[in-house]
Design an enzyme around this catalytic site. Structure first.
Site, PDB file in Angstrom:
ATOM      1  N   CYS A  54      14.985  -4.097 -10.918  1.00  0.00           N
ATOM      2  CA  CYS A  54      14.904  -2.642 -10.927  1.00  0.00           C
ATOM      3  C   CYS A  54      16.295  -2.028 -10.783  1.00  0.00           C
ATOM      4  O   CYS A  54      17.133  -2.514 -10.026  1.00  0.00           O
ATOM      5  CB  CYS A  54      13.996  -2.150  -9.800  1.00  0.00           C
ATOM      6  SG  CYS A  54      13.754  -0.356  -9.804  1.00  0.00           S
ATOM      7  N   CYS A  58      16.868   1.710  -3.819  1.00  0.00           N
ATOM      8  CA  CYS A  58      16.060   1.919  -2.617  1.00  0.00           C
ATOM      9  C   CYS A  58      16.469   0.906  -1.547  1.00  0.00           C
ATOM     10  O   CYS A  58      16.434  -0.307  -1.779  1.00  0.00           O
ATOM     11  CB  CYS A  58      14.572   1.771  -2.934  1.00  0.00           C
ATOM     12  SG  CYS A  58      14.024   2.845  -4.286  1.00  0.00           S
ATOM     13  N   CYS A  61      14.114  -2.150  -0.652  1.00  0.00           N
ATOM     14  CA  CYS A  61      13.421  -2.919  -1.696  1.00  0.00           C
ATOM     15  C   CYS A  61      14.176  -4.157  -2.166  1.00  0.00           C
ATOM     16  O   CYS A  61      15.300  -4.066  -2.678  1.00  0.00           O
ATOM     17  CB  CYS A  61      13.147  -2.014  -2.894  1.00  0.00           C
ATOM     18  SG  CYS A  61      12.130  -2.830  -4.147  1.00  0.00           S
ATOM     19  N   CYS A  98      -4.407  -2.580  -7.623  1.00  0.00           N
ATOM     20  CA  CYS A  98      -3.255  -1.715  -7.848  1.00  0.00           C
ATOM     21  C   CYS A  98      -2.156  -2.545  -8.502  1.00  0.00           C
ATOM     22  O   CYS A  98      -1.711  -3.539  -7.929  1.00  0.00           O
ATOM     23  CB  CYS A  98      -2.763  -1.108  -6.541  1.00  0.00           C
ATOM     24  SG  CYS A  98      -1.399   0.064  -6.769  1.00  0.00           S
ATOM     25  N   CYS A 130      -5.591   1.175  -9.999  1.00  0.00           N
ATOM     26  CA  CYS A 130      -4.469   2.004  -9.569  1.00  0.00           C
ATOM     27  C   CYS A 130      -3.197   1.422 -10.184  1.00  0.00           C
ATOM     28  O   CYS A 130      -3.104   0.211 -10.382  1.00  0.00           O
ATOM     29  CB  CYS A 130      -4.370   2.018  -8.040  1.00  0.00           C
ATOM     30  SG  CYS A 130      -2.948   2.933  -7.384  1.00  0.00           S
ATOM     31  N   CYS A 190      -2.353   8.726  -4.983  1.00  0.00           N
ATOM     32  CA  CYS A 190      -2.098   7.892  -3.807  1.00  0.00           C
ATOM     33  C   CYS A 190      -0.621   8.060  -3.478  1.00  0.00           C
ATOM     34  O   CYS A 190       0.249   7.732  -4.291  1.00  0.00           O
ATOM     35  CB  CYS A 190      -2.423   6.433  -4.128  1.00  0.00           C
ATOM     36  SG  CYS A 190      -2.048   5.269  -2.794  1.00  0.00           S
ATOM     37  N   ARG A 262      -4.249   4.380   4.305  1.00  0.00           N
ATOM     38  CA  ARG A 262      -4.118   2.954   3.991  1.00  0.00           C
ATOM     39  C   ARG A 262      -3.169   2.260   4.962  1.00  0.00           C
ATOM     40  O   ARG A 262      -2.003   2.633   5.075  1.00  0.00           O
ATOM     41  CB  ARG A 262      -3.609   2.767   2.555  1.00  0.00           C
ATOM     42  CG  ARG A 262      -4.507   3.405   1.521  1.00  0.00           C
ATOM     43  CD  ARG A 262      -4.069   3.072   0.100  1.00  0.00           C
ATOM     44  NE  ARG A 262      -5.007   3.658  -0.834  1.00  0.00           N
ATOM     45  CZ  ARG A 262      -6.193   3.126  -1.146  1.00  0.00           C
ATOM     46  NH1 ARG A 262      -6.563   1.987  -0.592  1.00  0.00           N
ATOM     47  NH2 ARG A 262      -6.999   3.724  -2.005  1.00  0.00           N
TER      48      ARG A 262
END
Length: 367
Positions: A54, A58, A61, A98, A130, A190, A262
Site C-alpha cells: 500500500c 498509516c 499498518c 468483509c 462487506c 461501517c 464491533r
C-alpha cells in the site's frame, strides 16, 4: 428504542467516558437492551483479498510499502479462492464476510471487476458482504451496491486532530466524502477507529463526535485496540488496558445506541472475562478467524466455546436489513467511468513515520 442524537459535544462524551465504571456499565447495558438483543452477537470474517504494497503511510499498518515488516504480500485473490474462504467462514458460524484490499482507493479496471464478481458470489451464498477497499467515488459505490454489497467499511481511525499525527498521505475529509458516496446507495456504513495509538481521551471523544454527527449514524462501528507491529511507527506503543477498551465500547454504545459495536482488533490480548465485560457494555459483533487482515485473532472454536459459556448466539444474516439482490455484470445499469478523482495528499511530515521509512530503506539496502 433509544434516542439517536446527532449533536453530541466532545465535553458531553468525555463526561460519559470518565464516569465511575459501574455507572458507565449500567447506563450502557440499559441502552444496549433497548435496541438490541443482549444475547445475540454477530460473527464476521475478515479476509485480506490483496495484501501489502500500500502507498499510504498509516502509522499503525504493516501493509504500508514504505515500512519494513514481515508481512508477505499477495496479489488479488481469485473469485474461487474467495468463495472457498467464504464457505469455510459460513461453516464456522460467520454471517458476514468483509473483504479488505490494501488499496489507497478503488480504481476502475479488471481488478475492480473481479471484486464485484466476488461480491455477487458471496451474496449468493446468503451471507452479508462487506468491503474495505479505500476511497470510492459515487459511481463505484453504486456499482458495488448493484453487485449486492451489504456494507462498506471506511474507518475514521481517530479524531480529526489526531488523525494528522498518524497519517499524512490522505485527508480526514476524504474519509467523510467516501462515507457520503456510500450513503448515496442502499449500502450500509461501517466506520470506527483504533485506540492505543498514543491519542488522548479527548481524541477518543472527538472520533465519537465525528461518527455521531453523521446522519444517519453508521450501522456498525468497529472499536479496534492497536496491535503494535514491529517495523511500523507505532511499534513501541503499549497494549491498551482492558478497562480503556471497556470504557470505549460503553461510551460508543451510549452515543451510537442503534449501531452494532464491533469488538475488533486486539482480542488476542483480552481475557474471556474482559471480552464478556465488553459484551455487557454493548459490543454485539466480533471478527472470527485466525487473522484480521494481517494481525492475529482468536481461533473460531475458542470463540464458539466463549459464546456457549456466556449463553450468546450468533446473529443470523440479514437480521437488520433485507438481503440485497445481485445484478449480473451483463445486466448492469452502471459502467466504469475511468474516473481519476483527486483525493487529497496533505503530505505534511510525521517524524516517526519518516524515521521508520528511512530505517526500512537502510534495511533494504543491506538485504
Amino acid at each position: 428504542m433509544s434516542e439517536v442524537r446527532h449533536n453530541w459535544t466532545k465535553e458531553e462524551i468525555l463526561e460519559i467516558y470518565n464516569k465511575p465504571m459501574m455507572e458507565l456499565l449500567y447506563e450502557a447495558a440499559t441502552i444496549h437492551r433497548k435496541s438490541h438483543d443482549p444475547n445475540v452477537v454477530q460473527v464476521s470474517t475478515l479476509l485480506s483479498i490483496k495484501t501489502g504494497g500500500c502507498s499510504e503511510d498509516c502509522g499503525y499498518c504493516p501493509q504500508a510499502a514504505r515500512y519494513h515488516t514481515d508481512i508477505e504480500g499477495n496479489d488479488l485473490m481469485s473469485v474461487q479462492q474467495v468463495k472457498a474462504q467464504a464457505l469455510r467462514a459460513k461453516s464456522g458460524g460467520s454471517s458476514r464476510v468483509c473483504m479488505g484490499a490494501s488499496w489507497r482507493n478503488v480504481k476502475d479496471g479488471p481488478e475492480f471487476e473481479q471484486v464485484l464478481e466476488m461480491v455477487r458470489t458471496i451474496n449468493k451464498l446468503d451471507m452479508e458482504v462487506c468491503c474495505t477497499l479505500g476511497m470510492v467515488t459515487e459511481n463505484q459505490a453504486k456499482r458495488l451496491a448493484e453487485a449486492g454489497l451489504y456494507a462498506y467499511n471506511h474507518n475514521l481511525d481517530s479524531s480529526e486532530e489526531y488523525y494528522k499525527e498518524v497519517i499524512s498521505t490522505r485527508g480526514f475529509q476524504d474519509r467523510l466524502d467516501t462515507i457520503d458516496n456510500v450513503r448515496k446507495t442502499n449500502v450500509t456504513v461501517c466506520s470506527g477507529g483504533i485506540i492505543g495509538m498514543g491519542e488522548s481521551a479527548e481524541d477518543r471523544a472527538g472520533m465519537l463526535v465525528a461518527l455521531s454527527t453523521l446522519d444517519p449514524q453508521p450501522e456498525s462501528t468497529p472499536i479496534n485496540a492497536l496491535v503494535a507491529v514491529e517495523g511500523t511507527p507505532l511499534e513501541d506503543e503499549k497494549p491498551v488496558e482492558i478497562w480503556d477498551m471497556i470504557r470505549m465500547v460503553a461510551t460508543t454504545r451510549i452515543v451510537l445506541p442503534e449501531t452494532q459495536v464491533r469488538l475488533s482488533a486486539g482480542r488476542t490480548q483480552m481475557s474471556r472475562e474482559g471480552q464478556a465485560m465488553c459484551f455487557f457494555a454493548g459490543a454485539n459483533s466480533i471478527f472470527a478467524g485466525d487473522k484480521l487482515l494481517t494481525t492475529p485473532n482468536p481461533d473460531v472454536n475458542e470463540d464458539m466455546k466463549m459464546f456457549e459459556m456466556l449463553g450468546l448466539n450468533p446473529q443470523k444474516p440479514f437480521t437488520k436489513k433485507v438481503q440485497p439482490q445481485s445484478v449480473e455484470a451483463k445486466d448492469s445499469q452502471f459502467e466504469a467511468l475511468g474516473e481519476k478523482p483527486k483525493w487529497t495528499r496533505p503530505e505534511h511530515k510525521i517524524d516517526r513515520n519518516e524515521q521508520k521509512k528511512q530505517e526500512a530503506l537502510e534495511l533494504r539496502k543491506q538485504s
